[in-house]
Motif scaffolding. Structure first.
Motif, PDB file in Angstrom:
ATOM      1  N   GLU A 156      -5.308  -0.556  -5.777  1.00  0.00           N
ATOM      2  CA  GLU A 156      -5.570  -0.552  -4.320  1.00  0.00           C
ATOM      3  C   GLU A 156      -6.456  -1.723  -3.900  1.00  0.00           C
ATOM      4  O   GLU A 156      -6.289  -2.261  -2.819  1.00  0.00           O
ATOM      5  CB  GLU A 156      -6.237   0.769  -3.913  1.00  0.00           C
ATOM      6  N   GLU A 157      -7.390  -2.105  -4.753  1.00  0.00           N
ATOM      7  CA  GLU A 157      -8.307  -3.178  -4.378  1.00  0.00           C
ATOM      8  C   GLU A 157      -7.678  -4.565  -4.467  1.00  0.00           C
ATOM      9  O   GLU A 157      -8.249  -5.545  -3.995  1.00  0.00           O
ATOM     10  CB  GLU A 157      -9.577  -3.123  -5.253  1.00  0.00           C
ATOM     11  N   ASN A 158      -6.490  -4.668  -5.040  1.00  0.00           N
ATOM     12  CA  ASN A 158      -5.811  -5.954  -5.189  1.00  0.00           C
ATOM     13  C   ASN A 158      -4.652  -6.141  -4.218  1.00  0.00           C
ATOM     14  O   ASN A 158      -3.837  -7.049  -4.389  1.00  0.00           O
ATOM     15  CB  ASN A 158      -5.271  -6.105  -6.617  1.00  0.00           C
ATOM     16  N   ALA A 166      -4.595  -0.764 -11.988  1.00  0.00           N
ATOM     17  CA  ALA A 166      -5.798  -1.499 -11.585  1.00  0.00           C
ATOM     18  C   ALA A 166      -6.169  -2.542 -12.636  1.00  0.00           C
ATOM     19  O   ALA A 166      -6.558  -3.664 -12.297  1.00  0.00           O
ATOM     20  CB  ALA A 166      -6.950  -0.535 -11.350  1.00  0.00           C
ATOM     21  N   GLU A 176      -4.444  -7.222  -1.123  1.00  0.00           N
ATOM     22  CA  GLU A 176      -4.410  -8.497  -0.394  1.00  0.00           C
ATOM     23  C   GLU A 176      -3.884  -9.624  -1.277  1.00  0.00           C
ATOM     24  O   GLU A 176      -3.086 -10.453  -0.828  1.00  0.00           O
ATOM     25  CB  GLU A 176      -5.798  -8.829   0.139  1.00  0.00           C
ATOM     26  N   ARG A 231       0.835  -1.205   0.000  1.00  0.00           N
ATOM     27  CA  ARG A 231       0.000   0.000   0.000  1.00  0.00           C
ATOM     28  C   ARG A 231       0.875   1.263   0.000  1.00  0.00           C
ATOM     29  O   ARG A 231       0.657   2.189  -0.771  1.00  0.00           O
ATOM     30  CB  ARG A 231      -0.934  -0.014   1.210  1.00  0.00           C
TER      31      ARG A 231
END
Length: 164
Positions: free
Chosen positions: A149-151, A143, A153, A44
Motif C-alpha cells: 500500500e505504501e508503494n 510490501a 505512488e 489500490r
C-alpha cells in the motif's frame, strides 16, 4: 501529424479516428495529474481485491488438498476403501463388473473426493479461519517486493512510464 495530413498520408477515416481518440482521452483522463490519480486508484483497488481473493484461493486449495490426501493416506494405510465397496456390491453383478474395471487407486481417490464433499462445511470453516493469516503473509510479501500500500505512488508512476 499535420505534415503527414498535408502530404496525403492519412485518409479521412484515420484522421477522424485520431481526433476521436484524442477527444476520448481528454474526456476520460483530462490531465496528467488526473491520469496519475486514476492509475493510483486502479492499483489500490487491484490490491484490495487481489490480496483477499488470492489468499482465499490459496488457503482453500491448501485445506482441500490436505483433507483429500489425509483421507487417501488413511485409506491406503488401513486397507479400507475401494475394496470394501467392491465387497459390498458383490451381489449386484452388473455394478460389480463395472467397478472391477476401475483401478483401485482411482476408486480410493473418488472415495476421498466424496469424503471431502461430505466434510465441505468443516473445510470451509477452516479455510475462513486461516484466510486472514494467509492474507497477512501475502501483504507482507508484497510490501517486501515493493507492491504494498505504501508503494502505490511509485507503482503508478512505473505503469505510466511504461505506457507513455
Amino acid at each position: 501529424m499535420k505534415k503527414e495530413i498535408q502530404e496525403g498520408h492519412w485518409n479521412n477515416s484515420a484522421l477522424y479516428f485520431h481526433k476521436f481518440k484524442r477527444y476520448l482521452w481528454k474526456e476520460a483522463v483530462g490531465t496528467k495529474t488526473n491520469l496519475n490519480k486514476k492509475t493510483q486508484e486502479f492499483v489500490r483497488t487491484y490490491l484490495r481485491v487481489f490480496v483477499p481473493g488470492l489468499s482465499y484461493a490459496v488457503t482453500s486449495l491448501g485445506v482441500f488438498a490436505s483433507f483429500f490426501f489425509s483421507l487417501l493416506i488413511t485409506m491406503s494405510i488401513s486397507g479400507r476403501g475401494y475394496s470394501d465397496i467392491l465387497g459390498a456390491v458383490s451381489s449386484v453383478e452388473p455394478l460389480r463388473n463395472l467397478l472391477e474395471k476401475a483401478d483401485p487407486s482411482w476408486g480410493n481417490a473418488a472415495i476421498a473426493l466424496i469424503g471431502c464433499e461430505a466434510l465441505g462445511p468443516v473445510i470451509l470453516a477452516i479455510t475462513l479461519a486461516l484466510t486472514p493469516k494467509t492474507m497477512d503473509a501475502l501483504q507482507t510479501k508484497l510490501a517486501e517486493s515493493g507492491w504494498g500500500e505504501e508503494n502505490i505512488e511509485e507503482r503508478a508512476a512505473e505503469i505510466l512510464n511504461l505506457t507513455s
